[in-house]
Design an enzyme around this catalytic site. Sequence first.
Site, PDB file in Angstrom:
ATOM      1  CD  GLN A  75      -2.977  -0.601  -0.215  1.00 12.56           C
ATOM      2  OE1 GLN A  75      -3.104   0.554  -0.585  1.00 12.56           O
ATOM      3  NE2 GLN A  75      -3.544  -1.613  -0.850  1.00 12.56           N
ATOM      4  CB  SER A  76       4.212   1.976  -1.315  1.00 15.31           C
ATOM      5  OG  SER A  76       4.970   3.114  -1.623  1.00 15.31           O
ATOM      6  CG  ASN A  77       0.316   6.640   0.625  1.00 17.37           C
ATOM      7  OD1 ASN A  77      -0.787   6.407   0.144  1.00 17.37           O
ATOM      8  ND2 ASN A  77       0.563   6.565   1.921  1.00 17.37           N
ATOM      9  CB  ALA A  79       4.680   2.369  -4.956  1.00 15.59           C
TER      10      ALA A  79
END
Length: 330
Positions: A75-77, A79
């Site tokens: 859930q990387s913002n 990325a």
Amino acid sequence: MQLGRLSRLKLAALPTPLEEAPSLSAYLGGPRIMIKRDDITGLAFGGSKVRKAEYLMGEAVDRGCDVVVTVGETQSNHARVTAAAARRLGLDAVLVLRGDDRSERQGNLLLDVVFGAEIRLVNTDDEFVLTGVVEDVVRELRRGGRNPYIIPRGGASAVGTAAFVNAGLELLDQLNGRGIRADAIVHATVSGGTQAGLYAATKVTQSGIRVIGVSAGASRDVSTGRVLNLTQELVELLGLDWRPHPDDIVVTDAYAGEPAGEPAADCLDAIRLVARTEGILLDPLYTGRAMAGLIDMVRRGQFAPEQTVVFWHTGGQPTLFAYAGWLAEG
Ligand SMILES: *Cc1c(COP(=O)(O)O)cnc(C)c1O
């Protein structure tokens, strides 16, 4: 300060608003609370990572790169923003993410797919394994004649961090313009770049504003070390005539939540409270934890009613949908 010499591409709608949160302040019976709205930086659901992308992509384009490679959690913002920024500039993106085939295509992971990023899900708890996959990807790309630009987790290079020196100066301008003296900034800290940049900006200008990082994962010592290292890199990059000091770096790990990824009750309560008092959405991994910290600090009397605290809203809202199960019960 040599901030102006770094390449920067315009991706964000700046300055972001600095808003009062009167109902939240009144509800808590605490200090004046203002919210720095970096959740609405404008690109692809916004967030603070858009600021970092302006500088990181500036360097990527300067170097003639045609693909960006980065790494993070499912859930990387960072990325998601990297994928969006790359597309906007006509580049490809490869995302190495911790996860597996069962990781639900929701929240940021869904958006990564929509942006057509090449996604490599790696099922491991070992950071070295992830780093190894990044190195393999970069080698493959180079073999295929591509010119990759590699961005560390969270955009936490000195160049990415420089964006937050600028962000700190932006806030000081807004405060000065309105004749407001702030006592503290409270924000979520993970890779340390946000805090390093804000720390440098508030110190170099002798603003007297304390920067308080609320860790969303790592221990206080690990987080402080990350902030210190990035600040030192920043001092070199910008040629600052100033030295950071570990005792100045304030991080609390009391609200980090456990186990990683599962939002704690105080975090979920903070999300509901800010939604219901101010109509503003926080996220379950970072800003919800930081706000849980701010609420608790206010309740413990760490800020007097006549003080002013700026809550730096770093974004992250797409994650709300990936954690719907935690919030759906009201
Ligand atoms: C990345 C991120 C942070 C933390 O910023 P760092 O510079 O990595 O410490 C906080 N909040 C949100 C929503 C983020 O995406």
